[in-house]
Design an enzyme around this catalytic site. Structure first.
Site, PDB file in Angstrom:
ATOM      1  N   LYS A  52       0.837  -1.206   0.000  1.00 40.08           N
ATOM      2  CA  LYS A  52       0.000   0.000   0.000  1.00 40.08           C
ATOM      3  C   LYS A  52       0.871   1.255   0.000  1.00 40.08           C
ATOM      4  O   LYS A  52       2.071   1.182   0.314  1.00 40.08           O
ATOM      5  CB  LYS A  52      -0.921  -0.019   1.221  1.00 40.08           C
ATOM      6  CG  LYS A  52      -0.182   0.000   2.556  1.00 40.08           C
ATOM      7  CD  LYS A  52      -1.129  -0.290   3.732  1.00 40.08           C
ATOM      8  CE  LYS A  52      -0.372  -0.284   5.050  1.00 40.08           C
ATOM      9  NZ  LYS A  52      -1.230  -0.773   6.164  1.00 40.08           N
ATOM     10  N   ARG A 155     -11.140  -0.019  14.258  1.00 35.88           N
ATOM     11  CA  ARG A 155     -10.776   0.784  13.099  1.00 35.88           C
ATOM     12  C   ARG A 155     -11.549   0.235  11.915  1.00 35.88           C
ATOM     13  O   ARG A 155     -12.568   0.778  11.543  1.00 35.88           O
ATOM     14  CB  ARG A 155      -9.249   0.702  12.910  1.00 35.88           C
ATOM     15  CG  ARG A 155      -8.656   1.769  12.082  1.00 35.88           C
ATOM     16  CD  ARG A 155      -7.151   1.651  12.003  1.00 35.88           C
ATOM     17  NE  ARG A 155      -6.699   0.406  11.380  1.00 35.88           N
ATOM     18  CZ  ARG A 155      -5.479   0.205  10.919  1.00 35.88           C
ATOM     19  NH1 ARG A 155      -4.558   1.138  11.044  1.00 35.88           N
ATOM     20  NH2 ARG A 155      -5.150  -0.924  10.361  1.00 35.88           N
ATOM     21  N   TYR A 277      16.281  29.870   9.447  1.00 34.28           N
ATOM     22  CA  TYR A 277      15.069  30.614   9.774  1.00 34.28           C
ATOM     23  C   TYR A 277      14.856  30.664  11.280  1.00 34.28           C
ATOM     24  O   TYR A 277      15.067  29.674  11.985  1.00 34.28           O
ATOM     25  CB  TYR A 277      13.846  29.947   9.144  1.00 34.28           C
ATOM     26  CG  TYR A 277      13.704  30.208   7.670  1.00 34.28           C
ATOM     27  CD1 TYR A 277      13.559  31.493   7.169  1.00 34.28           C
ATOM     28  CD2 TYR A 277      13.702  29.143   6.774  1.00 34.28           C
ATOM     29  CE1 TYR A 277      13.415  31.714   5.805  1.00 34.28           C
ATOM     30  CE2 TYR A 277      13.555  29.355   5.416  1.00 34.28           C
ATOM     31  CZ  TYR A 277      13.410  30.644   4.933  1.00 34.28           C
ATOM     32  OH  TYR A 277      13.270  30.853   3.592  1.00 34.28           O
ATOM     33  N   MET A 331      12.633  24.520   3.318  1.00 35.64           N
ATOM     34  CA  MET A 331      11.916  23.765   2.281  1.00 35.64           C
ATOM     35  C   MET A 331      12.869  22.911   1.450  1.00 35.64           C
ATOM     36  O   MET A 331      12.571  21.769   1.115  1.00 35.64           O
ATOM     37  CB  MET A 331      11.163  24.739   1.365  1.00 35.64           C
ATOM     38  CG  MET A 331      10.299  24.025   0.337  1.00 35.64           C
ATOM     39  SD  MET A 331       9.459  25.167  -0.772  1.00 35.64           S
ATOM     40  CE  MET A 331       8.305  25.954   0.328  1.00 35.64           C
TER      41      MET A 331
END
Ligand SMILES: *Cc1c(COP(=O)(O)O)cnc(C)c1O
Length: 396
Positions: A52, A155, A277, A331
């Site tokens: 998956k 679930r 940053y 990023m």
């Protein structure tokens, strides 16, 4: 017959690897070895493979054929479009091929799509049994399906009330060719967790009240907890891809993924200087920083800011050294404190190991406060991807 899907790397572009800011190599041979290791461990139970989420981010169109060539006969996916893509991949292989099992279940509009593409659904509640039964009646033949029984995870799967109905009314299975009963462990990754044995007991109790069919309970970790959990079919995912199914012990699986980031710049810094940053990191004493071309847009999670680590290239001039990531993950970039590394290991154009034998996925996940599954399924789209062939004689 549909054409084979084009693997992502198929367009010949010899310059791509040289241009890449980061490169990802996926060892299909190691995936096949991991599958065979599990197969041998669980025999005579069958070893399926869970592919998956694009084979946990590693490329189902490349991984599934490697698993089928190794001998896997049942492949599980999570979503209908994953199943359809896998059907195209498998149809392009020489037989013998594998069954595709779809964990999401089935809904009325989806039923004809699945039979058309020879996909076997896992039925998760009585409504889905009725849908599949009606579809079988319309087709005039019994249709194969697995049935998922919930044993405490709440679930997917028939809960206790639905299980009681099914035990009392086995006619709800008429027209369904029962491929097997499934359940799923909630806590198998934690050694000795009492819920695992309790779920196994609940599952075997249920099976005694229901029509006979092959039974499947264990995921990767479940395989390693108790032989009794193997039943007829096991469903490993993460262990195939090199994740540690026994986090409390050394990893019994072979590493599969190597991710390398290119050093774009190397600079000397003095104490008091800020990095990145938010200026969250202050240099403590003069040293050397390397800026590396990988960031959160590539799946290098921002949670690794100031806690991640990178290693020198294992085949380079100074193998086995580790450096901390300093400051925030950007990023497209991270900065590592490579003070003390030989210049040849961290100058522009060198590569550092971000994931690999010296930075195992479970360790990277631990640094990020997550699990190896999330690291793999977030691996980015900008990497230069290379699949090391499972068939060593084949063209790589
Ligand atoms: C994802 C999944 C698996 C595989 O789990 P791993 O922990 O990766 O081995 C097995 N069964 C089901 C139902 C799943 O959803």
């Amino acid at each position: 017959m549909t054409a084979a899907p084009a693997p992502a790397s198929v367009a010949p572009d010899p310059g791509a690897a040289d241009r890449a800011c980061a490169r990802l190599s996926i060892d299909l041979g190691a995936i096949a070895d991991n599958w065979r290791r599990l197969r041998d461990r669980v025999a005579p139970a069958e070893c399926a493979a869970v592919v998956k989420a694009d084979a946990y981010g590693l490329g189902c169109a490349r991984v599934a054929p490697a698993l089928v060539r190794a001998g896997a006969r049942t492949l599980f996916v999570a979503q209908p479009d994953e199943a359809l893509a896998l059907r195209r991949t498998l149809d392009a292989l020489d037989p013998p091929t594998a069954e595709i099992a779809l964990l999401s279940g089935v809904w009325p509009d989806l039923a004809p799509v699945l039979t058309e593409a020879r996909i076997t659904p896992v039925l998760n509640h009585l409504g889905e049994l009725a849908t599949w039964q009606a579809h079988a009646r319309a087709r005039g033949r019994a249709l194969r399906a697995y049935v998922h029984l919930d044993t405490g995870m709440n679930r997917l799967g028939l809960g206790p009330d639905e299980q009681a109905v099914l035990a009392a009314e086995p006619g709800r299975l008429d027209g369904i060719a029962l491929a097997g009963w499934l359940s799923h462990f909630a806590c198998a990754d934690e050694a000795g967790h009492p819920m695992t044995a309790a779920q196994h007991a609940a599952f075997t109790d249920l099976l005694a009240r229901l029509p006979p069919a092959p039974a499947s309970l264990a995921n990767s970790s479940g395989i390693f907890r108790d032989r009794a959990f193997h039943l007829d079919l096991v469903r490993p995912g993460i262990a195939l891809y090199g994740g540690n199914p026994t986090p409390e012990r050394a990893n019994p699986m072979a590493p599969v993924v190597t991710l390398q980031g290119r050093v774009l710049q190397r600079r000397a810094v003095d104490s008091g200087m800020a990095v990145g940053y938010g200026a969250t990191h202050r240099v403590q004493q003069s040293g050397v920083l390397a800026t590396i071309g990988i960031g959160y847009a590539d799946g290098y999670l921002r949670a690794l800011s100031s806690v991640g680590t990178v290693a020198t290239d294992r085949f380079g001039p100074a193998p086995g050294r580790i450096a901390p990531v300093v400051g925030r993950v950007s990023m497209d970039l991270i900065v590592a404190d490579v003070t003390g590394w030989p210049a040849a290991a961290c100058g522009p154009g060198s590569f550092v190991e971000v994931i690999g034998p010296d930075r195992p996925i479970d360790r990277v996940a631990g640094e990020a406060g997550t699990i190896s599954y999330e690291i793999l399924t977030n691996l980015g789209r900008r990497y230069h991807r290379r699949w090391l062939d499972d068939v060593r004689t084949g063209a790589g």
